[in-house]
Structures are given as structure tokens and as C-alpha cells.
Motif scaffolding. Structure first.
Motif, PDB file in Angstrom:
ATOM      1  N   GLY A  28       6.806   3.898   3.802  1.00  0.00           N
ATOM      2  CA  GLY A  28       6.959   4.893   4.858  1.00  0.00           C
ATOM      3  C   GLY A  28       8.368   4.908   5.403  1.00  0.00           C
TER       4      GLY A  28
ATOM      5  N   GLU B 167     -14.157   2.420   9.882  1.00  0.00           N
ATOM      6  CA  GLU B 167     -12.772   1.997  10.044  1.00  0.00           C
ATOM      7  C   GLU B 167     -12.710   0.515  10.400  1.00  0.00           C
TER       8      GLU B 167
ATOM      9  N   VAL C 125      -5.373   4.958   4.394  1.00  0.00           N
ATOM     10  CA  VAL C 125      -4.138   4.214   4.648  1.00  0.00           C
ATOM     11  C   VAL C 125      -3.691   4.416   6.088  1.00  0.00           C
ATOM     12  N   TYR C 126      -3.536   3.321   6.794  1.00  0.00           N
ATOM     13  CA  TYR C 126      -2.965   3.356   8.139  1.00  0.00           C
ATOM     14  C   TYR C 126      -2.251   2.031   8.373  1.00  0.00           C
TER      15      TYR C 126
ATOM     16  N   GLN D 200       0.793  -1.217   0.000  1.00  0.00           N
ATOM     17  CA  GLN D 200       0.000   0.000   0.000  1.00  0.00           C
ATOM     18  C   GLN D 200       0.831   1.276   0.000  1.00  0.00           C
ATOM     19  N   TYR D 201       1.910   1.304   0.795  1.00  0.00           N
ATOM     20  CA  TYR D 201       2.574   2.583   1.016  1.00  0.00           C
ATOM     21  C   TYR D 201       3.981   2.358   1.515  1.00  0.00           C
TER      22      TYR D 201
ATOM     23  N   VAL E 259       2.510   4.606   9.275  1.00  0.00           N
ATOM     24  CA  VAL E 259       1.995   5.388   8.163  1.00  0.00           C
ATOM     25  C   VAL E 259       0.563   5.766   8.538  1.00  0.00           C
ATOM     26  N   ASP E 260       0.330   7.040   8.762  1.00  0.00           N
ATOM     27  CA  ASP E 260      -0.989   7.495   9.207  1.00  0.00           C
ATOM     28  C   ASP E 260      -1.554   8.485   8.192  1.00  0.00           C
ATOM     29  N   LYS E 261      -2.284   7.963   7.240  1.00  0.00           N
ATOM     30  CA  LYS E 261      -2.967   8.774   6.232  1.00  0.00           C
ATOM     31  C   LYS E 261      -4.412   8.289   6.123  1.00  0.00           C
ATOM     32  N   LYS E 262      -5.102   8.375   7.248  1.00  0.00           N
ATOM     33  CA  LYS E 262      -6.458   7.848   7.310  1.00  0.00           C
ATOM     34  C   LYS E 262      -7.405   8.565   6.356  1.00  0.00           C
ATOM     35  N   ASP E 263      -7.100   9.843   6.044  1.00  0.00           N
ATOM     36  CA  ASP E 263      -7.947  10.559   5.091  1.00  0.00           C
ATOM     37  C   ASP E 263      -7.866   9.957   3.694  1.00  0.00           C
ATOM     38  N   LYS E 264      -6.808   9.190   3.440  1.00  0.00           N
ATOM     39  CA  LYS E 264      -6.649   8.510   2.155  1.00  0.00           C
ATOM     40  C   LYS E 264      -6.882   7.004   2.283  1.00  0.00           C
TER      41      LYS E 264
END
Length: 219
Positions: free
Chosen positions: A61, A145, A98-99, A58-59, A91-96
Motif C-alpha cells: 500500500g 471479521e 484485506v485490511y 498480503q498487500y 489498506v482497506d479492501k475488506k471486500d477482498k
């Protein structure tokens, strides 16, 4: 969900092949007092930062780590030893949507070489390989969530060089290592019943820069 990329081998031979050059550079700097002769040993530890691969591809970091190291000089200036590293990444991008929060515990062998530049200044190439378990909490749905547990193993190959200074005559040094890290991570998603989700195993790979700040005692 699958990422079938294969593990990327890390060419330790590049650094090893440079050892004759490192030996040549020491010819003009033999007046050091730090205990780096055959039969000596060192213990140390420090703080590191390096790239981290989130599960399921996913990401990418950043991971912070604390490490403990030790080495024994099998020849003048050349030591072999072990490193133990505990890592934490988030990785904390809950608005997108992704966490990811990950914890790892890796250990493995290391090779370290001292290049005396002056009486109390050294360049130190290092190579090491570590492996061990990783545990991750990962978001799979932002609204509502929902999270899953991701478990697996990581394999990391690291090589680099950095400046070190003798801060206590004969006894201690402090320095920074600038590194290239190859991180390979195999993870599997587990459901609430504790069983692996079929088809959820993923290989994630990343090559990137890393840095360690270390303090070492020599005996």
C-alpha cells in the motif's frame, strides 16, 4: 504464511560516488546567501509519501509520514544530522478480505548536500537510514471479521535528490525531494493472550518511489 525473502541492501555508494560531480556543478554558482557554510546548522520538517508493506506479505500500500530533521554542516554545503519520522499506512479492501492499518516510528542518521544552481535555487541529494517499531492491525477473516495484532520492526534506506528554493533570504528554504526507498519489515503475529504465534514471523521487502515536501530554517 512465511515469506523468506532476504533484506535487500541499498547502495548508498551510488549517491556518494556522485559527490565529485555535485562539487563540479557548484563552480558556476557561488553567489548564494543561504547559511550552508561549515559550522552552520538547519532544522526542518515535512510531509512524505512512500510505499508500505503490509504484514504477512498480503498487500503493498502507501504510507504517509510526518518527519522532523536537523543537520550540522561539517563542511561547506555538506551536512550530517538526524531524521525522526512517524508513519501511518492503511489498506482497506475488506471486500477482498484485506485490511491493514499500520503505525511506525523510525529514526536515524542523514547526509545532505547543497548544490547551488543560482543565488536562491539548489539541488539537494540526500541519503538516510531509519529504523524503529511498527504496529499493525490486520484482518485474518472477512466473514466473520477477525483481526490480529502484528508487531515488529522496520528498516528503511532512502536516497534521492530534489529542488529547493530559498524563501527567506539567508534563513529558510522550501523544496521537494524525489526518492527511492528500500523498506524492510519484520513482523510477528500476536494472539489475544499477548503471546507470539509460533511460525508467524515474516520478512517483507519493497523498493519503490517516495517523495518528501520540506521546509527548513538555517542558523
Amino acid at each position: 504464511m512465511k515469506n523468506k525473502s532476504k533484506p535487500v541492501p541499498f547502495t548508498f555508494g551510488v549517491l556518494v560516488s556522485l559527490l565529485p560531480l555535485f562539487t563540479f556543478l557548484t563552480c558556476s554558482a557561488q553567489s548564494y546567501t543561504l547559511k550552508i557554510k561549515k559550522g552552520d546548522y538547519w532544522l526542518g520538517g515535512g510531509l512524505g509519501i512512500q510505499g508500505s508493506v503490509a504484514p504477512m506479505g498480503q498487500y503493498i500500500g502507501t504510507s504517509a509520514s510526518l518527519s522532523a530533521k536537523g543537520g550540522y554542516f561539517i563542511a561547506d554545503k555538506l551536512s550530517v544530522g538526524i531524521t525522526v519520522t512517524g508513519g501511518y499506512s492503511i489498506v482497506d479492501k475488506k471486500d477482498k478480505g484485506v485490511y491493514n492499518r499500520g503505525i511506525s516510528f523510525l529514526m536515524g542518521p542523514l547526509f545532505n548536500y547543497h548544490i547551488p544552481i543560482s543565488r536562491n535555487f539548489f539541488l539537494e541529494p540526500i541519503i538516510c537510514t531509519t529504523w524503529g517499531p511498527v504496529s499493525v492491525k490486520s484482518m485474518v477473516s472477512a466473514s466473520p471479521e477477525q483481526y490480529v495484532k502484528v508487531k515488529g520492526h522496520a528498516f528503511c534506506e532512502i536516497g534521492g535528490i530534489g529542488p529547493f528554493f530559498e524563501v527567506i533570504p539567508q534563513k529558510a528554504e522550501f523544496g521537494v525531494q524525489l526518492l527511492i526507498a528500500v523498506l524492510q519489515q519484520s513482523t510477528t503475529v500476536y494472539g489475544s493472550n499477548g503471546e507470539a504465534v509460533p511460525g508467524s514471523k515474516v520478512w517483507d521487502n519493497k523498493t519503490g518511489p517516495a517523495m518528501n515536501v520540506e521546509f527548513r530554517l538555517h542558523f
